[in-house]
Scaffold this active site. Structure first.
Site, PDB file in Angstrom:
ATOM      1  N   GLU A 238       6.950   7.073   4.729  1.00 31.41           N
ATOM      2  CA  GLU A 238       7.324   5.775   4.177  1.00 31.41           C
ATOM      3  C   GLU A 238       8.714   5.825   3.561  1.00 31.41           C
ATOM      4  OE1 GLU A 238       2.888   6.035   4.394  1.00 31.41           O
ATOM      5  OE2 GLU A 238       4.455   7.348   3.599  1.00 31.41           O
ATOM      6  N   ASP A 287     -11.038 -10.603  -4.657  1.00 29.33           N
ATOM      7  CA  ASP A 287     -10.181  -9.934  -3.681  1.00 29.33           C
ATOM      8  C   ASP A 287      -9.563 -10.934  -2.713  1.00 29.33           C
ATOM      9  OD1 ASP A 287      -9.132  -7.818  -1.889  1.00 29.33           O
ATOM     10  OD2 ASP A 287     -10.464  -6.542  -3.055  1.00 29.33           O
TER      11      ASP A 287
END
Length: 491
Positions: A238, A287
């Site tokens: 990343e 969520d």
């Protein structure tokens, strides 16, 4: 546009009217979520709450609350330019050697970008301007948000969790929510297949009884944050991808208490460890599905050190029924996925993840169909080629005369080109999102593919309908006199 740190990015957003400073005291308990949600649904700016009630540290929300801000964070001017990011990732995933001098010349920009992949390690860094350790560590001093009325406790949402397995040179960056349960304790909610959890499992097997080092960076530069949520190839870190986006090497610094490397410009870094066997019940939390998820047990992260910048900013978000920030990220990253899929399946014309499908649970694909059964091959490819779509429950495949992003078109194709028994593919006992309570077993459920393409010989014995098309000459003649007709002109 390249940004050295989060503050550079905020400066640009403010100059463009994309950042609003909120000076009125607002409570991180529910109130910030209410304001952020209303603002995001209206397509509004990023929000910097300068005076959260009970805290001296400002809270940043809705940073990536529009697709354009996601594009800006990736160094692009608009969302359509993210296709170029996808092309770069497709190249890195399956690089092709140049076919000759001209091809080599054409690929030089990509090869040049690769030079920015290695990280640059600093001896000192802004994220370590203040060091808090021992009994002075108190996570309650950070304005961690409680987003929804039935949430179990304050929740860290935008932390970049840094881990490394015992046999790996490369670190893993993952974003896992973390429930506050004590002044130096958080619950690390990572699913067993995610990179951080895999590193932890390998550590426990290789070094039983030893504490597993973990660091969490909050408020990194936008390229690093977005690098952690982008489908980078397994061979690419990343940090390396962030360097490609930024055009400069990602600057990192060794943590104070362990050997992990964190973004040097991060606003806050939490350092500590996880011990095998120390678990706690996590949740419930509202969520991205729009529901509260069930309670489950996850490892406890003990924080031993907090390092931070002077006048640190706490970066946070909320998740709820779309649209929310993850849904917006999904819309923008959709453009990154298209070239990656097209590299493997050139017949794909477009690929769309509707935000109301909770970012990834439903996909619409349009394609240039070439043979009987072709649509089913593409369905299987979507489910298997990129791990990001292993949880996609529904895949709808249409011909290229259908606009994948227009539900009117898609529904027309489904209702006119499908026979439910013949053109529906059901696959049982497949991986499903842990948060999907509709599946019969946690983490295991079924998938459905809908073949809404025109059927070829071998797929049907009937004469297939021909879509109605207007006469182009007539259309042109009416275009020429349309204004004169004044049908919609007020009398």
């Amino acid at each position: 546009m390249k940004y050295h740190d989060l503050r550079d990015f905020l400066t640009l957003l403010e100059q463009q009217g994309e950042l609003k400073r909120i000076t009125l005291p607002v409570d991180p308990h529910l109130e910030i979520t209410e304001i952020a949600d209303r603002t995001l649904r209206a397509g509004g700016p990023a929000l910097l709450f300068e005076n959260p009630k009970g805290y001296t540290m400002p809270v940043l929300c809705n940073l990536f609350g529009t697709p354009r801000r996601v594009a800006l964070g990736m160094g692009q001017e608009d969302v359509s330019s993210l296709r170029e990011v996808g092309k770069l990732l497709a190249f890195l995933k399956e690089p092709e050697p140049p076919k000759g001098f001209r091809d080599l010349f054409d690929k030089l920009p990509q090869f040049k970008q690769v030079l920015n992949m290695p990280t640059k390690r600093l001896r000192g860094a802004p994220c370590q301007q203040k060091i808090i350790q021992g009994d002075d560590v108190d996570l309650n001093k950070i304005p961690i948000m409680t987003c929804w009325p039935e949430d179990a406790a304050p929740l860290i949402t935008w932390g970049l969790t840094v881990t490394r397995g015992p046999h790996k040179e490369r670190q893993n960056l993952g974003i896992y929510r973390q429930q506050l349960i004590g002044k130096n304790k958080l619950i690390m909610r990572w699913l067993s297949h995610r990179g951080g959890a895999l590193d932890f499992q390998e550590w426990c097997a290789a070094r039983p009884g030893e504490r597993f080092p973990v660091s969490v960076a909050l408020g990194a530069d936008p390229a690093t944050i977005l690098g952690a949520v982008t489908p980078v190839p397994d061979t690419l870190s990343e940090y390396a991808f962030a360097g490609l986006l930024r055009g400069t090497k990602t600057e990192v610094v060794k943590c104070v208490s362990n050997d992990l490397e964190v973004p040097a410009s991060a606003e806050i870094v939490l350092e500590g460890y996880i011990e095998a066997g120390e678990m706690a019940p996590e949740g419930p939390y509202g969520d991205h599905t729009g529901y509260y998820n069930e309670v489950d047990s996850f490892p406890v992260f003990t924080v031993t050190h907090i390092t931070q910048r002077e006048d640190a900013i706490y970066h946070s978000t909320y998740t709820g029924r779309p649209p929310d920030e993850p849904a917006v990220l999904g819309v923008a990253l959709n453009e990154v996925f298209v070239p990656i899929l097209q590299k493997q399946f050139p017949e794909i014309v477009d690929f769309y993840l509707p935000p109301e499908g909770c970012s990834y649970r439903l996909a619409v694909v349009t394609m240039k169909k070439q043979y009987a059964g072709h649509a089913k091959r593409v369905m299987m490819g979507v489910w298997s080629f990129l791990r990001q779509f292993m949880y996609t429950k529904f895949v709808i495949v249409c011909d290229d005369d259908v606009n994948a992003r227009d539900w009117n078109d898609v529904i027309w194709a489904i209702t006119t080109r499908m026979d439910p028994a013949r053109d529906t593919v059901l696959v049982e006992n497949t991986p499903i999102d842990y948060l999907d309570f509709a599946s019969p077993v946690s983490g295991l459920g079924s998938k459905m593919g809908l073949d809404a393409t025109n059927k070829w010989p071998g797929e049907t014995q009937r004469e297939w309908g021909r879509p109605i098309k207007k006469d182009p000459a007539v259309t042109a003649r009416i275009d020429a006199i349309w204004d004169e007709l004044a049908i919609f002109k007020q009398q």
